[in-house]
Design an enzyme around this catalytic site. Structure first.
Site, PDB file in Angstrom:
ATOM      1  CB  SER A  33      -0.892   0.038   1.245  1.00 36.44           C
ATOM      2  OG  SER A  33      -1.842  -0.990   1.195  1.00 36.44           O
ATOM      3  CG  HIS A  64      -2.619  -2.059  -3.606  1.00 34.12           C
ATOM      4  ND1 HIS A  64      -1.620  -2.980  -3.391  1.00 34.12           N
ATOM      5  CD2 HIS A  64      -2.979  -1.616  -2.391  1.00 34.12           C
ATOM      6  CE1 HIS A  64      -1.405  -3.100  -2.093  1.00 34.12           C
ATOM      7  NE2 HIS A  64      -2.220  -2.285  -1.460  1.00 34.12           N
ATOM      8  CG  HIS A  86      -4.985  -6.979  -0.366  1.00 29.63           C
ATOM      9  ND1 HIS A  86      -4.951  -6.048  -1.381  1.00 29.63           N
ATOM     10  CD2 HIS A  86      -3.958  -6.682   0.465  1.00 29.63           C
ATOM     11  CE1 HIS A  86      -3.939  -5.223  -1.172  1.00 29.63           C
ATOM     12  NE2 HIS A  86      -3.319  -5.578  -0.070  1.00 29.63           N
ATOM     13  CE1 TYR A  88      -8.751  -5.218   0.870  1.00 26.84           C
ATOM     14  CE2 TYR A  88      -7.006  -6.072   2.274  1.00 26.84           C
ATOM     15  CZ  TYR A  88      -7.476  -5.128   1.370  1.00 26.84           C
ATOM     16  OH  TYR A  88      -6.663  -4.116   0.959  1.00 26.84           O
ATOM     17  CD  GLU A  89      -8.029  -6.409  -3.700  1.00 24.19           C
ATOM     18  OE1 GLU A  89      -8.330  -5.797  -4.740  1.00 24.19           O
ATOM     19  OE2 GLU A  89      -6.873  -6.808  -3.449  1.00 24.19           O
ATOM     20  CB  ALA A 116       1.035  -0.677   4.765  1.00 26.11           C
ATOM     21  CG  MET A 217      -5.449  -6.690   6.481  1.00 23.45           C
ATOM     22  SD  MET A 217      -6.729  -5.527   5.995  1.00 23.45           S
ATOM     23  CE  MET A 217      -6.945  -4.578   7.506  1.00 23.45           C
ATOM     24  CB  SER A 218      -0.855  -8.455   2.112  1.00 23.61           C
ATOM     25  OG  SER A 218       0.227  -7.710   2.658  1.00 23.61           O
ATOM     26  CG  ASN A 241      -1.993   1.557  11.304  1.00 22.29           C
ATOM     27  OD1 ASN A 241      -1.643   1.075  10.221  1.00 22.29           O
ATOM     28  ND2 ASN A 241      -2.629   0.850  12.212  1.00 22.29           N
ATOM     29  CG  HIS A 260      -6.810   2.361   2.857  1.00 23.30           C
ATOM     30  ND1 HIS A 260      -5.856   1.354   2.936  1.00 23.30           N
ATOM     31  CD2 HIS A 260      -6.871   2.715   1.551  1.00 23.30           C
ATOM     32  CE1 HIS A 260      -5.367   1.117   1.716  1.00 23.30           C
ATOM     33  NE2 HIS A 260      -5.971   1.925   0.861  1.00 23.30           N
TER      34      HIS A 260
HETATM   35  N1  HPA Z   1      -4.063  -3.851  10.823  1.00 29.44           N
HETATM   36  C1  HPA Z   1      -4.135  -4.691   9.763  1.00 29.44           C
HETATM   37  N2  HPA Z   1      -3.612  -4.406   8.581  1.00 29.44           N
HETATM   38  C2  HPA Z   1      -2.977  -3.239   8.436  1.00 29.44           C
HETATM   39  C3  HPA Z   1      -2.869  -2.317   9.487  1.00 29.44           C
HETATM   40  C4  HPA Z   1      -3.447  -2.647  10.738  1.00 29.44           C
HETATM   41  O1  HPA Z   1      -3.399  -1.887  11.729  1.00 29.44           O
HETATM   42  N3  HPA Z   1      -2.195  -1.255   9.008  1.00 29.44           N
HETATM   43  C5  HPA Z   1      -1.897  -1.525   7.716  1.00 29.44           C
HETATM   44  N4  HPA Z   1      -2.377  -2.721   7.354  1.00 29.44           N
END
Ligand code: HPA
Length: 286
Positions: A33, A64, A86, A88-89, A116, A217-218, A241, A260
Site C-alpha cells: 500500500s 495499489h 488481497h 479481503y478483496e 504496510a 492483511m497480506s 499506524n 486506510h
Molecule cells: N491492521 C491490519 N492491517 C494493516 C494495518 C493494521 O493496523 N495497518 C496496515 N495494514
C-alpha cells in the site's frame, strides 16, 4: 480440461516474456500500500497492466496501481509488482499468489516482499521499517492456505518447511545496507489477518500475546508459495499506524483509530527510504 495453477502461471510468464524479451530476470519485488515509488526509478522500464496478463486479477484497492514494471536494477532485470491482490478483496488465495508462481516460471529465484502494517510492539511507530524475521499465518492456521489441495510436485513439495521462511542471508544483507545508508531498521514478527476491518483492541492484545510485532492483511500467502517454489524471501513491513489496544471505555476521547488514508499517507512518505534499501539489496545480490 480445466487449467492447473501451473498451467496458468506458465501462460502468464509466457506473456510477460513475450513483452520483455530474453533478458535474465532474477529478482521479484512486491510493493504494498502506497509503496509504489521504487518502480518509478527504473530506466527503460516495461510497464504491463495486470489486466493485460493472462490469469492476473485487477487490484481494487486505492494505493495499489495494478501493474508490473520490469526494468534494470543492479545487474539484473527486476520484476516489480506495483500493487497486489488481497484475500479481503474476494480473490482466492490461488489468484493472489498466481503472480508469484508466474515469477518463478520466469526464472526469478529471489522475492522481496513489502507491506504496510500496524505496529503492535510499542517501539514500532508510524514511518518505521521492520525487517520481517518470521510470520504468524492466522488465516492459514484457520484452514485457508494457498497450498491446500492436491500438490503439484513440479511446483514444490507437499510439506514445505517454514523454519526459515525469511532468508537469513538476505536479512543480513538488508541489515548491512540499512546501516551503510543510515536507514533505521527494526525487526519483528508479522501476523497476517484476513481483514478488511482493522483489529479490535482485544484482538491487538491477543496478537501481542501470541508473539506478533506487527499486523497486516497480506504477504503470507505469497511467501508460502514462494518458499514452496524454492525462492529466497526477504520481507519488510512499513509501520503505517499504531494497532490500537485501548479498550473502549478506558479513554474514549484519546483513543486513535486506524484508517486506510493514514496507511497510504505514511506509505508515500516512507517509500523513498524503502526504495533505497531495496535498491541497495538488489545491487548487492546481483
Ligand atoms: N491492521 C491490519 N492491517 C494493516 C494495518 C493494521 O493496523 N495497518 C496496515 N495494514
Amino acid at each position: 480440461m480445466t487449467k492447473t495453477e501451473r498451467d496458468k502461471a506458465i501462460e502468464a510468464a509466457e506473456y510477460i516474456r513475450m513483452r520483455v524479451g530474453p533478458v535474465p530476470i532474477h529478482v521479484g519485488v512486491v510493493l504494498g500500500s502506497g509503496l509504489g515509488t521504487l518502480a518509478e526509478g527504473l530506466s527503460n522500464a516495461q510497464i504491463i497492466p495486470y489486466t493485460d496478463i493472462p490469469h492476473f486479477g485487477a487490484s481494487t484497492v486505492p494505493g495499489h496501481v495494478g501493474r508490473l514494471v520490469l526494468g534494470k536494477m543492479g545487474r539484473t532485470t527486476a520484476c516489480i509488482m506495483q500493487g497486489r491482490l488481497h484475500y479481503y478483496e474476494g480473490y482466492s488465495l490461488a489468484q493472489i499468489t498466481l503472480p508469484i508462481r508466474a515469477m518463478r516460471q520466469l526464472g526469478i529465484d529471489t522475492l522481496i516482499i513489502t507491506n504496510a502494517a500496524g505496529g503492535i510492539r510499542a517501539d514500532l511507530q508510524p514511518g518505521h521499517l521492520m525487517l520481517i524475521i518470521d510470520h504468524l499465518n492466522l488465516v492459514g492456521m484457520a484452514g485457508h492456505n494457498p497450498l491446500r489441495g492436491p500438490n503439484d510436485d513440479r511446483l514444490g513439495p507437499r510439506f514445505p518447511s517454514m523454519t526459515r521462511a525469511y532468508d537469513p542471508d538476505l536479512a543480513a544483507i538488508a541489515r548491512q545496507v540499512a546501516r551503510e545508508r543510515g536507514i533505521p531498521l527494526s525487526e519483528g514478527v508479522y501476523a497476517m489477518v484476513a481483514g478488511p476491518n482493522f483489529e479490535t483492541p482485544a484482538e491487538v492484545r491477543y496478537l501481542r500475546l501470541i508473539g506478533a510485532d506487527a499486523v497486516g492483511m497480506s504477504t503470507v500467502p505469497e511467501v508460502l508459495v514462494a518458499r514452496h517454489g524454492g525462492m529466497r524471501v526477504l520481507g519488510f513491513s512499513l509501520i503505517s499506524n499504531v494497532a490500537v489496544d485501548t479498550l473502549p471505555g478506558a479513554a474514549p476521547e484519546k483513543t486513535p483509530e486506524a484508517s486506510h488514508e493514514e496507511v497510504l499517507d505514511v506509505g508515500i512518505k516512507a517509500a523513498p527510504m524503502l526504495a533505497s534499501l531495496i535498491q541497495g539489496v538488489i545491487e548487492r545480490i546481483t
